[in-house]
Design a protein around this motif. Structure first.
Motif, PDB file in Angstrom:
ATOM      1  N   THR A 217     -64.792  72.761 -48.025  1.00 33.44           N
ATOM      2  CA  THR A 217     -65.072  73.173 -49.404  1.00 33.44           C
ATOM      3  C   THR A 217     -64.270  72.316 -50.382  1.00 33.44           C
ATOM      4  OG1 THR A 217     -65.382  75.449 -48.639  1.00 33.44           O
ATOM      5  CG2 THR A 217     -65.065  75.130 -50.998  1.00 33.44           C
ATOM      6  N   GLU A 233     -70.682  70.907 -50.340  1.00 31.04           N
ATOM      7  CA  GLU A 233     -70.680  71.424 -48.980  1.00 31.04           C
ATOM      8  C   GLU A 233     -72.085  71.964 -48.725  1.00 31.04           C
ATOM      9  OE1 GLU A 233     -67.453  74.048 -46.645  1.00 31.04           O
ATOM     10  OE2 GLU A 233     -68.573  75.165 -48.142  1.00 31.04           O
ATOM     11  N   GLN A 235     -75.472  73.810 -47.604  1.00 30.27           N
ATOM     12  CA  GLN A 235     -75.909  75.167 -47.302  1.00 30.27           C
ATOM     13  C   GLN A 235     -77.215  75.094 -46.529  1.00 30.27           C
ATOM     14  OE1 GLN A 235     -75.930  76.664 -51.438  1.00 30.27           O
ATOM     15  NE2 GLN A 235     -74.272  78.045 -50.836  1.00 30.27           N
ATOM     16  N   ASP A 236     -77.437  76.067 -45.680  1.00 27.85           N
ATOM     17  CA  ASP A 236     -78.655  76.069 -44.870  1.00 27.85           C
ATOM     18  C   ASP A 236     -79.889  76.075 -45.771  1.00 27.85           C
ATOM     19  OD1 ASP A 236     -79.829  76.234 -42.175  1.00 27.85           O
ATOM     20  OD2 ASP A 236     -80.628  78.145 -42.884  1.00 27.85           O
ATOM     21  N   ASP A 238     -80.790  73.526 -47.766  1.00 26.15           N
ATOM     22  CA  ASP A 238     -80.674  72.586 -48.893  1.00 26.15           C
ATOM     23  C   ASP A 238     -81.734  71.493 -48.787  1.00 26.15           C
ATOM     24  OD1 ASP A 238     -78.597  73.640 -50.358  1.00 26.15           O
ATOM     25  OD2 ASP A 238     -77.039  72.370 -49.485  1.00 26.15           O
TER      26      ASP A 238
END
Length: 364
Positions: A217, A233, A235-236, A238
């Protein structure tokens, strides 16, 4: 040298380290000021340096330790908090080689097999790298439980023979995938800072750096400031967009998939690969499957061999793989393994990598 204000922690870390016959703890002290004094009295390859200590904390001591002995390898040690993650990344920008997350209690510390293995492996990798740079013999003895964990070292790679390079793809890449570990944050900052000066590529960049979740992060924020482009960072789900940087979150493998005309990032907690999650190999395999000849992969400094097998998959799919050279790597494990396996089209100093990416990204 072990530097920590807790005598209990110093004792535990010393026993863990000296449980390996190739490691000797020559000093164990309680603050940064004592560490500076000890550095004058002992020949030290690696310092395990706590962040929060009285009299002189780790961040204050770090530049003074490196001024006294510029080639000493420093591992920052701290419990896993946002504040400590921020301080550890700042320390790496100041010259620390690595970090390690300490368990929060003495009981967890004393029973933590994973912490022990990580501590021992990082000390050995960094100490070995320093000794090789100085032309001194690196310790090679290993304990039985470590024999189960293969650790690719620069020494073993040099013994493996000359590197054979491949022809790079003639196609312009549609994706740039980067893998890194020990020394990786500093290498990423260097490459992205250089790319900013050269002109940012239009392709998306995806990054797997071996780090725990809290650190990734913070890393994304640092990368965005250095690169001058959007960095996050991942994210599932994206949707991957050109000219942006996506960093695999700690404890999740990151792969790329097609969804209609879009490319999306998927995160999973599949089994660790190469003792890592996130690991570089799953990311590289997914890149090879989706992009083939239109992929550019970069393997930066790091211990172990993660990225080498995935790099070979990209190379055999027609894509281009490059690796950081030994002289500029903190540890020539991952890039060395990738070079020795025959996956690379170039093995370059860190200062030349951004220029290679820039040329490839702007092929006509």
């Amino acid at each position: 040298m072990v530097v920590d204000d807790s005598a209990v922690v110093r004792g535990l870390e010393t026993r863990m380290l000296e449980g390996d016959p190739s490691i000797r703890v020559v000093a164990s002290v309680g603050n940064g000021q004592m560490a500076l004094q000890a550095l004058d009295r002992h020949e030290i390859d690696v310092i395990v340096l706590d962040i929060e200590m009285p009299i002189m904390d780790g961040l204050t001591a770090l530049p003074q330790l490196l001024k006294k002995k510029p080639d000493v390898k420093v591992i920052m040690a701290s419990t896993l908090t946002l504040k400590n993650a921020e301080v550890s990344l700042k320390a790496m920008q100041m010259g620390a080689s690595e970090y390690i997350s300490k368990p929060t209690t003495s009981r967890e510390l004393s029973s933590g097999a994973d912490f022990r293995r990580e501590l021992v492996d990082k000390v050995k990798a960094l100490g070995g790298a320093r000794r090789r740079a100085l032309g001194r013999r690196a310790p090679t003895a290993r304990t039985p439980d470590q024999e189960r964990k293969p650790l690719v070292t620069a020494l073993s790679q040099r013994q493996a023979g000359p590197v054979t390079l491949r022809q790079p793809s003639s196609d312009r890449p549609d994706i740039i995938a980067i893998g890194s570990s020990t020394g990786g944050p500093q290498a990423l900052f260097s490459v992205f800072g250089d790319l900013r000066k050269l002109g940012w590529p239009s392709q998306p960049i995806i990054v797997t750096q071996h780090m725990p979740a809290t650190f990734t992060t913070i890393l994304a924020g640092h990368v965005e400031r250095v690169a001058g482009v959007a960095a996050k960072e991942a994210q599932d789900g994206d949707v991957v967009k050109g000219g942006q940087i996506y960093i695999a979150p700690g404890d999740y493998h990151m792969v790329i998939e097609s969804r209609g005309v879009e490319k999306v990032l998927r995160l999973n907690q599949g089994p660790p690969e190469n003792f890592c999650r996130p690991a570089v190999d799953p990311m590289f395999r997914s890149v090879a499957k989706l992009y083939g000849r239109r992929a550019l992969a970069v393997v930066l400094t790091g211990m172990g061999a993660d990225g080498s097998k995935g790099g070979m998959v990209i190379a055999e799919s027609g894509g281009t793989v490059i690796a950081q050279d030994e002289a500029s790597s903190v540890v020539w494990g991952m890039p060395g393994a990738t070079a020795q396996i025959g996956a690379c089209s170039a093995v370059l100093p860190l200062t030349d990598i951004a220029a290679y990416i820039h040329r490839s990204a702007n092929k006509r």
